[in-house]
Motif scaffolding. Structure first.
Motif, mmCIF file in Angstrom:
data_model
loop_
_atom_site.group_PDB
_atom_site.id
_atom_site.type_symbol
_atom_site.label_atom_id
_atom_site.label_comp_id
_atom_site.label_asym_id
_atom_site.label_seq_id
_atom_site.Cartn_x
_atom_site.Cartn_y
_atom_site.Cartn_z
ATOM 1 N N ARG A 1 2.519 6.895 22.692
ATOM 2 C CA ARG A 1 3.567 6.483 21.569
ATOM 3 C C ARG A 1 3.241 7.884 20.430
ATOM 4 N NH1 ARG A 1 -1.962 7.922 21.830
ATOM 5 N NH2 ARG A 1 -1.676 9.980 20.581
ATOM 6 N N ARG B 1 -1.215 -8.450 14.874
ATOM 7 C CA ARG B 1 -1.342 -7.062 15.666
ATOM 8 C C ARG B 1 -0.335 -6.460 16.020
ATOM 9 N NH1 ARG B 1 -5.909 -5.961 19.631
ATOM 10 N NH2 ARG B 1 -6.217 -3.507 19.313
ATOM 11 N N GLY C 1 -0.223 2.983 6.187
ATOM 12 C CA GLY C 1 -1.289 3.391 7.101
ATOM 13 C C GLY C 1 -2.371 3.165 7.735
ATOM 14 N N CYS D 1 -3.221 -0.332 7.540
ATOM 15 C CA CYS D 1 -2.736 -1.139 9.198
ATOM 16 C C CYS D 1 -3.401 -0.386 10.550
ATOM 17 C CB CYS D 1 -1.228 -0.098 9.402
ATOM 18 S SG CYS D 1 -0.146 -1.197 8.082
ATOM 19 N N SER D 2 -3.978 0.628 10.379
ATOM 20 C CA SER D 2 -5.189 1.251 11.371
ATOM 21 C C SER D 2 -6.103 0.008 11.614
ATOM 22 C CB SER D 2 -5.543 2.451 10.811
ATOM 23 O OG SER D 2 -6.816 2.649 9.804
ATOM 24 N N GLY E 1 -5.685 -3.111 13.767
ATOM 25 C CA GLY E 1 -4.949 -1.931 13.945
ATOM 26 C C GLY E 1 -3.680 -2.783 14.036
ATOM 27 N N GLY F 1 1.197 10.308 11.539
ATOM 28 C CA GLY F 1 -0.126 9.904 11.485
ATOM 29 C C GLY F 1 -1.887 9.841 10.757
ATOM 30 N N THR G 1 -3.726 9.250 7.945
ATOM 31 C CA THR G 1 -4.022 7.767 6.513
ATOM 32 C C THR G 1 -5.043 8.260 6.025
ATOM 33 O OG1 THR G 1 -4.439 6.184 8.004
ATOM 34 C CG2 THR G 1 -2.013 6.843 8.114
ATOM 35 N N ALA H 1 -8.100 7.473 8.974
ATOM 36 C CA ALA H 1 -7.921 7.280 10.391
ATOM 37 C C ALA H 1 -6.960 8.132 10.779
ATOM 38 C CB ALA H 1 -7.756 6.026 10.995
ATOM 39 N N HIS I 1 -3.027 7.430 12.880
ATOM 40 C CA HIS I 1 -2.769 5.830 12.750
ATOM 41 C C HIS I 1 -1.139 6.219 12.871
ATOM 42 C CE1 HIS I 1 -1.971 2.057 13.761
ATOM 43 N NE2 HIS I 1 -1.509 1.822 12.864
ATOM 44 N N GLN I 2 -0.175 6.464 13.788
ATOM 45 C CA GLN I 2 0.457 6.873 14.412
ATOM 46 C C GLN I 2 2.125 5.416 13.691
ATOM 47 O OE1 GLN I 2 1.823 9.678 14.228
ATOM 48 N NE2 GLN I 2 -0.013 11.069 15.484
ATOM 49 N N ARG J 1 -4.931 15.326 17.088
ATOM 50 C CA ARG J 1 -6.328 14.971 16.202
ATOM 51 C C ARG J 1 -6.465 16.482 15.528
ATOM 52 N NH1 ARG J 1 -8.004 9.530 16.508
ATOM 53 N NH2 ARG J 1 -6.116 8.054 17.437
#
Length: 369
Positions: free
Chosen positions: A11, A96, A113, A116-117, A122, A142, A144, A157, A159-160, A236
């Motif tokens: 990613r 997606r 973000g 969108c997660s 996603g 990432g 959000t 979450a 989410h990059q 994370r």
């Protein structure tokens, strides 16, 4: 233009820093914009400055910009704001494999973000940060989230984004207070992990805030590179490395909560004041020299950022501020780790801090000066 990679397994993406990126956004986004219709979420203040520019760039590439313009401010990062964005994206038939453009500061980036997660489990998004704070911090890595009554960023979450375009030209449109607030996050990278960069900030911070593009470019590029290194090591926040980026945030979020997440105290201002408090508390427990604690205060003062709680007009006590901390998302097994300092450029995670002592310390700070 500088290109800074964020290296993540499967990613990875680029953060591009330079002038004129919004004017050429369609070219930079390239194949990520696979459909003619391009959904863009922003707020009214940013739209007034950049909607025409971004629309023209997309139209020149044969794209049809589709806009959702929200009210500005932290209140947009709410359940209601999240529902509005997701409902709109569904109505726009976002799939997606599509990418949503998040044009704005940290509020817009966090909200879009997070939406969108979740959307169809996603979808992609591209960060177009227009504030200094968003360019050096919230658009990269990432994280959000939205805020709730219980506290800040508690629902969210990892989410990059697929790409970040940090247009330095956007900084020229910022009010001075917003620019100073963003500079707090620049200074943070020096305080937590790079004494040399801290010294650079002391010498050049006024130029960054004053609009010197070369100084701003160095500040943004250095900050993004520092964050990219940390995120690559601990995406994370499981090893404790990324947690160091929270320097000033545990104290600062408590002050934001006490002031109602309002314009009384902007997020960057809270971080600046939180760094001062973290430094002073580190000195209080004997882990940081009084000289280094004073230098942190000096750097914050020199930037025109708040360094004393007493200036906020808070009428509660230290216990009430600590009560806000108990809702911090970093709580783990009933304890709250604090990011503290051993020296300027050396932050560490302390899991043994007694909250009763923090309450006493905060009470003293409320009464100081």
């Amino acid at each position: 233009m500088a290109v800074i990679p964020v290296e993540l397994a499967g990613r990875s993406y680029e953060v591009r820093v330079g002038e004129g990126l919004l004017q050429d956004a369609a070219t930079h986004c390239g194949a990520l914009l696979r459909k003619d219709r391009v959904p863009i979420v922003t707020d009214a203040n940013v739209a007034a400055q950049w909607q025409d520019t971004l629309s023209a760039s997309l139209a020149a590439a044969g794209k049809q910009p589709r806009w959702l313009v929200l009210d500005p401010g932290e209140s947009a990062k709410s359940w209601q704001g999240l529902q509005r964005v997701t409902d709109w994206l569904l109505a726009e038939e976002v799939e997606r494999g599509d990418h949503v453009l998040a044009l704005g500061g940290g509020v817009i980036g966090d909200l879009v973000g997070f939406a969108c997660s979740m959307l169809k489990r996603g979808c992609g998004f591209i960060q177009l940060p227009t504030t200094l704070l968003a360019q050096v911090d919230s658009s990269v890595g990432g994280k959000t989230a939205i805020n709730t009554a219980a506290g800040k960023n508690l629902i969210g979450a990892f989410h990059q984004p697929s790409l970040v375009l940090a247009d330095l030209g956007a900084l020229a449109t910022l009010p001075a207070r917003e620019l100073r607030a963003g500079y707090a996050e620049v200074l943070k990278y020096g305080v937590l992990g790079d004494a040399g960069f801290f010294d650079w900030c002391l010498e050049n911070g006024a130029d960054v805030i004053g609009g010197d593009v070369r100084a701003q470019a160095y500040a943004v590029e250095s900050s993004v590179a520092a964050k990219a290194r940390i995120v690559a090591q601990d995406e994370r926040e499981t090893s404790g490395t990324r947690a160091l980026l929270n320097l000033g945030h545990t104290f600062g979020h408590a002050l934001e909560a006490e002031t109602g997440f309002s314009d009384r105290l902007l997020h960057g201002e809270a971080v600046a004041l939180g760094m001062v408090l973290a430094a002073r508390y580190s000195a209080r427990i004997g882990n940081l020299s009084l000289e280094d604690a004073a230098r942190v205060t000096q750097a914050v003062d020199a930037a025109g950022l708040p360094s004393e709680i007493s200036a906020l007009g808070i009428d509660s006590g230290g216990e009430a501020l600590v009560a806000h901390m108990l809702h911090d998302k970093k709580m783990d097994a009933g304890t709250l780790p604090f990011v503290l300092l051993r020296s300027i450029g050396e932050a560490y995670l302390d899991r043994e801090v007694a909250l009763s002592d923090v309450a006493a310390f905060m009470g003293e700070q409320l009464q100081a000066h």
